[in-house]
Scaffold this motif. Structure first.
Motif, short mmCIF file in Angstrom:
data_model
loop_
_atom_site.label_atom_id
_atom_site.label_comp_id
_atom_site.label_asym_id
_atom_site.label_seq_id
_atom_site.Cartn_x
_atom_site.Cartn_y
_atom_site.Cartn_z
N VAL A 32 27.99 39.41 56.61
CA VAL A 32 28.14 38.34 55.62
C VAL A 32 27.59 37.06 56.22
N THR A 33 26.55 36.50 55.63
CA THR A 33 26.00 35.23 56.09
C THR A 33 26.25 34.11 55.10
N ASP A 34 26.68 34.48 53.88
CA ASP A 34 26.96 33.49 52.85
C ASP A 34 28.13 34.01 52.03
N VAL A 35 29.27 33.33 52.11
CA VAL A 35 30.47 33.79 51.42
C VAL A 35 30.24 33.90 49.92
N GLU A 36 29.62 32.87 49.33
CA GLU A 36 29.43 32.87 47.88
C GLU A 36 28.50 33.99 47.44
N ALA A 37 27.49 34.30 48.23
CA ALA A 37 26.60 35.41 47.88
C ALA A 37 27.35 36.73 47.95
N ALA A 38 28.22 36.89 48.95
CA ALA A 38 29.01 38.11 49.06
C ALA A 38 29.96 38.24 47.89
N ILE A 39 30.58 37.13 47.50
CA ILE A 39 31.50 37.16 46.36
C ILE A 39 30.74 37.46 45.07
N GLU A 40 29.56 36.85 44.92
CA GLU A 40 28.76 37.07 43.71
C GLU A 40 28.35 38.53 43.56
N SER A 41 28.10 39.21 44.68
CA SER A 41 27.67 40.60 44.62
C SER A 41 28.83 41.59 44.65
N SER A 42 30.05 41.08 44.75
CA SER A 42 31.22 41.96 44.80
C SER A 42 31.36 42.75 43.51
N MET A 43 31.61 44.05 43.65
CA MET A 43 31.78 44.93 42.49
C MET A 43 33.25 45.11 42.12
N MET A 44 34.15 44.58 42.95
CA MET A 44 35.58 44.72 42.67
C MET A 44 36.30 43.49 43.18
N SER A 45 37.15 42.91 42.35
CA SER A 45 37.91 41.74 42.76
C SER A 45 39.30 41.80 42.16
N ASP A 46 40.18 41.02 42.73
CA ASP A 46 41.56 40.95 42.26
C ASP A 46 42.08 39.57 42.64
N ALA A 47 43.25 39.21 42.15
CA ALA A 47 43.81 37.91 42.49
C ALA A 47 45.31 37.90 42.26
N ASP A 48 46.02 37.23 43.15
CA ASP A 48 47.43 36.91 42.94
C ASP A 48 47.48 35.50 42.36
N PRO A 49 47.84 35.34 41.09
CA PRO A 49 47.81 34.01 40.46
C PRO A 49 48.99 33.14 40.96
N ILE A 50 48.81 32.53 42.13
CA ILE A 50 49.81 31.64 42.71
C ILE A 50 49.28 30.22 42.65
N PRO A 51 50.05 29.25 42.11
CA PRO A 51 49.56 27.87 42.03
C PRO A 51 49.22 27.31 43.41
N GLY A 52 48.41 26.25 43.42
CA GLY A 52 48.00 25.65 44.67
C GLY A 52 49.11 24.90 45.39
N LYS A 53 50.20 24.61 44.70
CA LYS A 53 51.36 23.97 45.31
C LYS A 53 52.62 24.53 44.64
N PRO A 54 53.77 24.49 45.33
CA PRO A 54 54.99 25.09 44.76
C PRO A 54 55.37 24.47 43.42
N LEU A 55 55.84 25.32 42.52
CA LEU A 55 56.42 24.85 41.26
C LEU A 55 57.93 24.78 41.39
N LYS A 56 58.56 23.99 40.53
CA LYS A 56 60.01 23.99 40.44
C LYS A 56 60.45 25.17 39.59
N ILE A 57 61.64 25.68 39.83
CA ILE A 57 62.15 26.80 39.04
C ILE A 57 62.15 26.40 37.56
N GLY A 58 61.55 27.26 36.72
CA GLY A 58 61.44 26.99 35.30
C GLY A 58 60.15 26.28 34.91
N GLU A 59 59.41 25.73 35.86
CA GLU A 59 58.16 25.03 35.57
C GLU A 59 57.06 26.03 35.22
N LYS A 60 56.18 25.63 34.30
CA LYS A 60 55.09 26.51 33.82
C LYS A 60 53.77 25.76 33.88
#
Length: 212
Positions: free
Chosen positions: A118-146
């Motif tokens: 891998v010499t370029d992260v974005e190129a590797a990501i662009e050519s990826s045939m399989m991806s997944d994600a854990d949808p976690i916010p960038g900072k903690p939420l309060k309980i009940g927050e959406k």
């Protein structure tokens, strides 16, 4: 079925060495360090298929610019059977003890790689045939927050539920919804790691638990 596959079908992931360039920020609460190791147990139940359970060893080989980790994944045990209480280990499988690799981003995104360099992260990501994600916010939420959280071309509705424990470790619970799919993730704020992930949609369910 998008983003919901048994472990034996998800094992092609990648590694890279040398000069790596990260062009896009993927900041988030997931944090990794070189040499970090852990195990996960993944259980899958899908309509029309026998249930399965896989145990995988994971190691962070290198942390790249932007906090993106190159990680190796190795299935060390694969079980299948007519029901979850009657699973038996597979003595032979082409996946057993084979090493595969993934890119793990701080915002919870994961990408497979097609080659050993891998010499370029974005190129590797662009050519990826399989991806997944854990949808976690960038900072903690309060309980009940959406909030609305955009990952790639998907917009998730994320709600923080009441806290829980996984293997006696306290964790924050984030429920993420996208159309008919629900992902419920237990995230340890102190270690910046996912402890349990449950993915549900009609006809299928997968649970991934980080072992001690």
């Amino acid at each position: 079925m998008r983003n919901l596959t048994a472990a034996a079908c998800v094992m092609a992931f990648f590694i890279g060495y040398g000069a790596v360039e990260a062009k896009t920020s993927r900041q988030g609460m997931f944090k990794y360090s070189a040499g970090q190791t852990w195990k996960v147990e993944e259980t899958s139940v899908m309509q029309g298929m026998p249930p399965s359970r896989s145990t995988m060893e994971i190691k962070v080989l290198k942390v790249l610019p932007g906090g993106i980790a190159l990680s190796s994944w190795k299935p060390v045990k694969i079980e299948t059977g007519p029901s979850l209480d009657k699973l038996t280990p597979l003595a032979k499988s082409p996946m057993l003890n084979q090493q595969f690799h993934r890119l793990l981003a701080p915002n919870g995104e994961q990408f497979q790689v097609q080659g050993p360099q891998v010499t370029d992260v974005e190129a590797a990501i662009e050519s990826s045939m399989m991806s997944d994600a854990d949808p976690i916010p960038g900072k903690p939420l309060k309980i009940g927050e959406k909030v609305q959280l955009k990952l790639a071309d998907q917009t998730w509705t994320v709600t923080r539920l009441a806290d829980d424990k996984v293997n006696d470790v306290p964790c924050a619970v984030y429920e993420s919804k996208l159309s008919s799919m629900t992902r419920t993730t237990c995230f340890d704020h102190s270690s910046s790691m996912m402890l349990r992930r449950k993915i549900s949609q009609p006809g299928a369910e997968m649970t991934v638990v980080r072992l001690k």
